[in-house]
Write a protein that holds these residues in place. Sequence first.
Motif, mmCIF file in Angstrom:
data_model
loop_
_atom_site.group_PDB
_atom_site.id
_atom_site.type_symbol
_atom_site.label_atom_id
_atom_site.label_comp_id
_atom_site.label_asym_id
_atom_site.label_seq_id
_atom_site.Cartn_x
_atom_site.Cartn_y
_atom_site.Cartn_z
ATOM 1 N N UNK A 1 0.656 -0.865 -0.059
ATOM 2 C CA UNK A 1 -0.086 -0.017 -0.185
ATOM 3 C C UNK A 1 0.614 1.275 0.309
ATOM 4 N N UNK B 1 -5.973 7.686 3.335
ATOM 5 C CA UNK B 1 -6.313 6.303 2.869
ATOM 6 C C UNK B 1 -5.225 5.983 2.436
ATOM 7 N N UNK B 2 -5.118 4.136 2.606
ATOM 8 C CA UNK B 2 -4.175 3.571 2.170
ATOM 9 C C UNK B 2 -4.762 3.557 0.736
ATOM 10 N N UNK C 1 -3.637 1.045 -2.617
ATOM 11 C CA UNK C 1 -3.333 -0.995 -2.958
ATOM 12 C C UNK C 1 -2.345 -0.518 -4.576
ATOM 13 N N UNK D 1 -12.011 -11.981 2.464
ATOM 14 C CA UNK D 1 -10.878 -10.996 3.049
ATOM 15 C C UNK D 1 -11.166 -11.622 4.987
ATOM 16 N N UNK E 1 -8.084 -11.122 8.343
ATOM 17 C CA UNK E 1 -7.038 -9.450 9.199
ATOM 18 C C UNK E 1 -6.314 -9.372 8.652
ATOM 19 N N UNK E 2 -5.932 -8.396 8.106
ATOM 20 C CA UNK E 2 -4.240 -8.660 7.067
ATOM 21 C C UNK E 2 -3.049 -7.175 8.253
ATOM 22 N N UNK F 1 0.567 -5.477 8.974
ATOM 23 C CA UNK F 1 1.129 -4.556 8.630
ATOM 24 C C UNK F 1 2.343 -4.626 8.889
ATOM 25 N N UNK G 1 -18.939 -8.828 2.785
ATOM 26 C CA UNK G 1 -18.832 -10.010 4.207
ATOM 27 C C UNK G 1 -18.501 -9.441 4.756
ATOM 28 N N UNK G 2 -17.528 -8.684 5.363
ATOM 29 C CA UNK G 2 -17.320 -7.735 5.904
ATOM 30 C C UNK G 2 -16.389 -6.959 6.246
ATOM 31 N N UNK H 1 -13.550 -4.379 8.631
ATOM 32 C CA UNK H 1 -12.536 -4.184 9.781
ATOM 33 C C UNK H 1 -12.074 -3.170 10.378
ATOM 34 N N UNK I 1 -9.460 -0.878 11.506
ATOM 35 C CA UNK I 1 -7.726 -0.923 12.224
ATOM 36 C C UNK I 1 -7.391 1.265 12.913
ATOM 37 N N UNK J 1 -4.860 -4.150 13.344
ATOM 38 C CA UNK J 1 -6.431 -4.717 13.315
ATOM 39 C C UNK J 1 -6.784 -4.611 14.854
ATOM 40 N N UNK K 1 -12.621 -6.948 13.153
ATOM 41 C CA UNK K 1 -13.498 -7.665 12.688
ATOM 42 C C UNK K 1 -15.428 -7.605 12.838
ATOM 43 N N UNK L 1 -9.179 3.464 11.129
ATOM 44 C CA UNK L 1 -9.604 3.204 9.395
ATOM 45 C C UNK L 1 -10.965 2.245 9.444
ATOM 46 N N UNK M 1 -14.326 -5.233 2.099
ATOM 47 C CA UNK M 1 -13.983 -6.857 1.144
ATOM 48 C C UNK M 1 -14.613 -5.765 -0.085
ATOM 49 N N UNK N 1 -8.207 -5.450 0.518
ATOM 50 C CA UNK N 1 -9.608 -4.481 1.236
ATOM 51 C C UNK N 1 -9.314 -2.845 0.191
ATOM 52 N N UNK O 1 -9.853 0.484 2.385
ATOM 53 C CA UNK O 1 -9.436 1.730 2.929
ATOM 54 C C UNK O 1 -10.212 2.970 3.476
#
Lengths: 113, 115
Positions: free
Chosen positions: A35, A42-43, A45, A99, A101-102, A104, B30-31, B33, B35, B45, B48, B88, B92, B103, B105
């Motif tokens: 990112x 924001x971020x 991609x 999707x 959890x990511x 970082x 679908x979800x 999240x 951060x 994170x 979620x 943030x 998805x 994702x 953001x």
Amino acid sequence: DGGITQSPKYLFRKEGQNVTLSCEQNLNHDAMYWYRQDPGQGLRLIYYSQIVNDFQKGDIAEGYSVSREKKESFPLTVTSAQKNPTAFYLCASSIQGGPYEQYFGPGTRLTVT
Amino acid sequence: SQQGEEDPQALSIQEGENATMNCSYKTSINNLQWYRQNSGRGLVHLILIRSNEREKHSGRLRVTLDTSKKSSSLLITASRAADTASYFCATDAGGRGSTLGRLYFGRGTQLTVWP
């Protein structure tokens, strides 16, 4: 100690030079992401990879290139074709599919003058 | 754009007060999240929430999701100075696209908690 590392934390380059940012993870994650973050933004991609030897362009891939030769590593090259490369670059990883959890890394702040 | 949008852009409160941040998005998910990012650091994170859930708690965090309004809120109760950070939301692509794992953001809410 599992995690995701990026090096270096700060990077300075002259305009016209290519530069490679390192991203390594030992979380055994298949998916990795790059990112870009600009001040107050924001971020966005750049590239992502779901599996070794495969990657897809994100929303702002122009002027960047990546490789995914190993599961643990996903280096990003900022080429001289990137018109405004000065930014904060974040690498992330996650379980494949998703999707999910990511996780970082700490980020690399690149300054090009 | 799929991108979530947080509101407000900035929030300033005193320690002990509650902080509420909102996120709106445009397409099915679908979800969702949340951060947190401390200045100059990577994102961490927080929580979620799946599309079939309406509320979720984690410590001092409470997240709600209203899929009919395509919105979510993050409540931090009894805020501390250490909660100062940017928050943030991330969504998805929904449907089959969600399997790509990417994702989207938003621009974040900058929360400042004064001692």
